[in-house]
Design a protein around this motif. Structure first.
Motif, short mmCIF file in Angstrom:
data_model
loop_
_atom_site.label_atom_id
_atom_site.label_comp_id
_atom_site.label_asym_id
_atom_site.label_seq_id
_atom_site.Cartn_x
_atom_site.Cartn_y
_atom_site.Cartn_z
N PRO A 8 35.33 26.91 7.68
CA PRO A 8 34.07 27.28 6.62
C PRO A 8 35.17 26.05 5.15
O PRO A 8 36.73 26.61 5.55
CB PRO A 8 33.81 28.74 6.59
N ASP A 9 34.49 25.36 5.08
CA ASP A 9 35.26 24.49 3.82
C ASP A 9 36.35 25.65 3.01
O ASP A 9 37.45 24.95 2.58
CB ASP A 9 34.97 23.32 3.11
N ASP A 10 35.55 26.37 2.51
CA ASP A 10 36.19 27.27 1.86
C ASP A 10 37.05 27.98 2.49
O ASP A 10 37.65 29.79 1.11
CB ASP A 10 35.54 27.82 0.59
N MET A 11 37.66 28.18 3.35
CA MET A 11 38.90 29.54 4.01
C MET A 11 39.20 29.07 4.41
O MET A 11 39.31 27.44 4.51
CB MET A 11 37.20 30.14 4.95
N TYR A 12 40.46 29.85 5.17
CA TYR A 12 41.78 29.72 5.71
C TYR A 12 41.44 30.61 7.30
O TYR A 12 41.12 31.62 6.64
CB TYR A 12 42.91 30.03 5.48
N ALA A 13 42.58 30.47 7.97
CA ALA A 13 42.43 31.03 9.18
C ALA A 13 44.56 31.29 9.78
O ALA A 13 45.35 30.57 9.40
CB ALA A 13 41.77 30.50 10.54
N VAL A 14 43.93 32.56 10.14
CA VAL A 14 45.66 32.84 10.89
C VAL A 14 45.75 33.06 11.43
O VAL A 14 44.88 34.28 12.08
CB VAL A 14 46.52 33.44 9.69
N ILE A 15 45.66 32.20 12.98
CA ILE A 15 46.29 32.65 14.20
C ILE A 15 47.41 33.15 14.82
O ILE A 15 47.97 31.94 14.75
CB ILE A 15 45.19 31.67 14.74
N PRO A 16 47.34 34.60 15.89
CA PRO A 16 48.49 34.51 16.05
C PRO A 16 48.45 34.13 17.68
O PRO A 16 47.36 33.42 18.45
CB PRO A 16 48.81 36.34 16.49
N ASN A 17 48.96 34.40 18.86
CA ASN A 17 48.77 34.17 20.48
C ASN A 17 47.60 35.22 20.44
O ASN A 17 48.25 35.33 21.79
CB ASN A 17 50.37 34.27 21.11
N GLN A 18 46.31 34.99 20.25
CA GLN A 18 45.58 35.88 21.12
C GLN A 18 44.54 35.16 20.06
O GLN A 18 44.37 34.65 19.42
CB GLN A 18 45.51 37.42 20.14
N ASN A 19 43.27 34.99 21.52
CA ASN A 19 41.41 34.53 21.14
C ASN A 19 40.95 35.84 19.97
O ASN A 19 41.37 36.93 20.08
CB ASN A 19 41.15 34.87 22.35
N MET A 20 40.65 34.27 19.05
CA MET A 20 40.28 35.29 17.55
C MET A 20 38.76 35.04 17.46
O MET A 20 38.44 35.62 16.21
CB MET A 20 41.29 34.79 16.09
N ILE A 21 37.94 33.83 18.00
CA ILE A 21 37.06 33.07 17.69
C ILE A 21 36.36 34.31 18.25
O ILE A 21 36.27 35.29 19.23
CB ILE A 21 36.51 32.50 18.67
N GLY A 22 35.29 35.01 17.63
CA GLY A 22 33.80 36.24 17.40
C GLY A 22 32.54 36.18 18.25
O GLY A 22 32.79 34.84 19.55
N ASP A 32 30.91 37.41 22.41
CA ASP A 32 31.67 37.43 21.67
C ASP A 32 32.61 36.48 22.38
O ASP A 32 33.42 37.11 23.57
CB ASP A 32 31.89 38.68 21.33
N PHE A 33 33.61 35.58 22.09
CA PHE A 33 34.35 34.72 22.80
C PHE A 33 35.43 35.48 23.03
O PHE A 33 36.39 36.24 24.15
CB PHE A 33 34.80 33.53 22.22
N ALA A 34 36.20 35.95 22.55
CA ALA A 34 37.53 36.49 22.25
C ALA A 34 37.05 37.76 22.40
O ALA A 34 38.70 38.46 23.78
CB ALA A 34 37.57 37.48 20.87
N LEU A 35 36.13 38.94 22.67
CA LEU A 35 35.89 39.46 23.67
C LEU A 35 35.45 39.97 24.93
O LEU A 35 36.30 40.46 26.19
CB LEU A 35 34.70 40.62 23.64
N ALA A 36 35.13 38.30 25.45
CA ALA A 36 34.85 38.43 26.88
C ALA A 36 36.09 37.44 27.30
O ALA A 36 36.38 37.70 28.97
CB ALA A 36 33.55 36.89 26.39
#
Length: 503
Positions: free
Chosen positions: A216-230, A264-268
């Protein structure tokens, strides 16, 4: 004692064969309470409305080894006709388009039969940026349903077979997705694509299944070595993309994360284990506490929101603070007597850190800037490199796994090494003041060169931008070489004081 022992080595979560394992890497792994085979790298993404100047910002620390030089190169555009690419690493094979754009990359110093390996990050002549990869882990059930492909696309080759051929961030997802669907993936990877309007984060969960989400244009993400997409909202193709038939795939194989026709991609595909609790999720906590301090969270939270709104607009220096963090200023600070065994963002195995900026407030010919910090971002400087260039600075094409006096990597690596015995004293006393001076000068240089560059075009512009990159590289490296001399003196004095106290 580790020389000539065949071992495994960190590479963004990939297990590589090597004949040398440095004692520092072993010590780091022991301190982290983990085996040597582990994931690495941390990603920070910032939408254009969350940034200070309307830029998109895509960044990542690349973690490999305690002494492993990276280079910075530019590949010029070519039109040599259809080309078959064959990876010298795992024999991955794919046919490439006839036209290839100019693009930058930061490959390993070590080639295989003349082929660059692990290009990692860069920007092409369409001002599309790519960073790959953020390594992940696939759960056993998903892996059984769709195993990885031994000769599929791996991090080794991913940048070089995608970035020269795409003209937008979304097209990057689609282009890479087609390769994964038809050729297969060798690994679980997260890949970033950005242009002046959009940032897409893509996760490859298994041999042929993938998903991507627009930041999203008004947001940020911090991503480690773990699937995060829900949860995948696949009816909204402006913000979500995935491999064809992914919903039926998850449902038919009875993977986690399927509910009422959605996935939910991360769960799958991902994991949420005890290892993730100490190795991955704490890094999300650390990044989010820095950028959104108003949001009070526990480091033991089982699942963090992928996207957050910052308390204040984010620029290059705020990203630098995140990517340099070792739980700085908290009780978990890994530079002191820390508790919990949590893996920090900034670690001894950082080999380079990049911030890929696509600007909206300057002409397209100078809009792309690849900020590059060699070795540890905490004890290095992010140099703003234009990517509309004919060559890269000479010292960024040098360096191996052996120390030298010329390469950019080893200048900045020595700063890290020299501060290690007395981090709390030397970083605040010597390193931070120099970094502030260098950062300020580099920011001024970029502003001045922008103002001059708008009056140039064609070869004159390319030559000027190339010269400015060399000037900035020389300036920063000289300052850090002088800093290293001072660090040797100050570290020696501190050692003498400690020895006298012991006596």
């Amino acid at each position: 004692m580790y020389n000539q022992v065949e071992s495994i080595k960190l590479r963004g979560g990939k297990i590589m064969r090597t004949t040398k394992l440095l004692p520092g890497l072993v010590a780091f792994a022991a301190a982290m309470g983990m085996g040597i085979a582990a994931n690495a790298c941390t990603t920070v993404l910032v939408g254009k409305d969350a940034s200070t100047d309307g830029s998109t910002l895509a960044s990542r620390n690349e973690d490999v080894d305690t002494s492993w030089a990276k280079h910075f190169i530019v590949h010029q555009a070519t039109s040599n006709g259809p080309t078959q690419y064959v990876s010298k690493d795992n024999n991955f094979t794919v046919n490439l388009p006839a036209q290839a754009q100019r693009y930058t990359s930061t490959p390993d110093w070590q080639q295989i039969d003349g082929q660059n390996q692990f290009g990692e990050d860069g920007i092409n002549s369409s001002n599309v940026a790519m960073s790959g990869t953020e390594s992940g882990t696939t759960n056993s059930k998903a892996l059984k349903a769709d195993p990885f492909v031994k000769d599929g696309l791996a991090e080794t080759s991913i940048l070089d077979v995608v970035l020269p051929y795409i003209t937008s961030a979304k097209e990057g997802v689609q282009y890479l997705g087609h390769i994964i669907e038809t050729k297969g993936s060798a690994e679980n990877n997260g890949v970033i694509f950005s242009d002046k309007n959009d940032i897409w984060y893509m996760e490859i969960g298994s041999g042929h299944q993938w998903a991507a989400v627009r930041v999203p244009d008004d947001m940020y993400a911090v991503i480690p070595n773990q699937n995060m997409i829900g949860k995948l909202k696949l009816s909204d193709s402006s913000n979500y993309l995935a491999s064809p038939g992914i919903t039926n795939f998850v449902k038919s194989h009875k993977l986690n994360g399927y509910k009422n026709g959605t996935v939910d991609f991360a769960l799958a595909f991902g994991t949420n284990s005890k290892s993730d609790a100490t190795y991955n999720r704490p890094r999300v906590w650390d990044g989010q506490r820095i950028l959104t301090p108003s949001k009070k969270q526990s480091i033991t939270t089982k699942r963090f929101s992928m996207f957050m709104k910052p308390d204040h607009k984010i620029g290059v220096r705020q990203i630098e603070k995140v990517l340099s963090s070792h739980f700085t200023g908290t009780k978990y600070d890994s530079n002191g007597k820390w508790v919990g065994g949590y893996r920090p963002i900034n670690v001894p195995t950082d080999v380079e850190s990049h911030i890929l900026q696509i600007r909206n407030n300057v002409p397209n010919d100078i809009a792309a800037v690849q900020w590059l910090a060699m070795a540890s971002p905490a004890t290095s400087a992010y140099i703003p490199f234009y990517t509309n260039i004919k060559d890269t600075p000479a010292q960024y094409k040098l360096g191996t796994d052996q120390p030298d006096a010329k390469s950019a990597y080893w200048t900045y690596k020595m700063t890290r090494i020299l501060t290690d015995p007395y981090k709390d004293v030397l970083i605040s006393k010597d390193v931070t003041p120099i970094k502030e001076v260098v950062n300020h000068q580099l920011d001024m240089n970029l502003e001045n060169s922008d103002n001059h560059a708008v009056h140039l075009n064609g070869d004159d512009l390319v030559n000027y931008l190339t010269e400015q990159n060399q000037m900035n590289a020389d300036y920063a490296q000289t300052q850090f070489q002088l800093l290293n001399q001072k660090l040797i003196q100050d570290a020696s004095r501190l050692t003498k004081i400690v020895q006298n106290k012991d006596l």
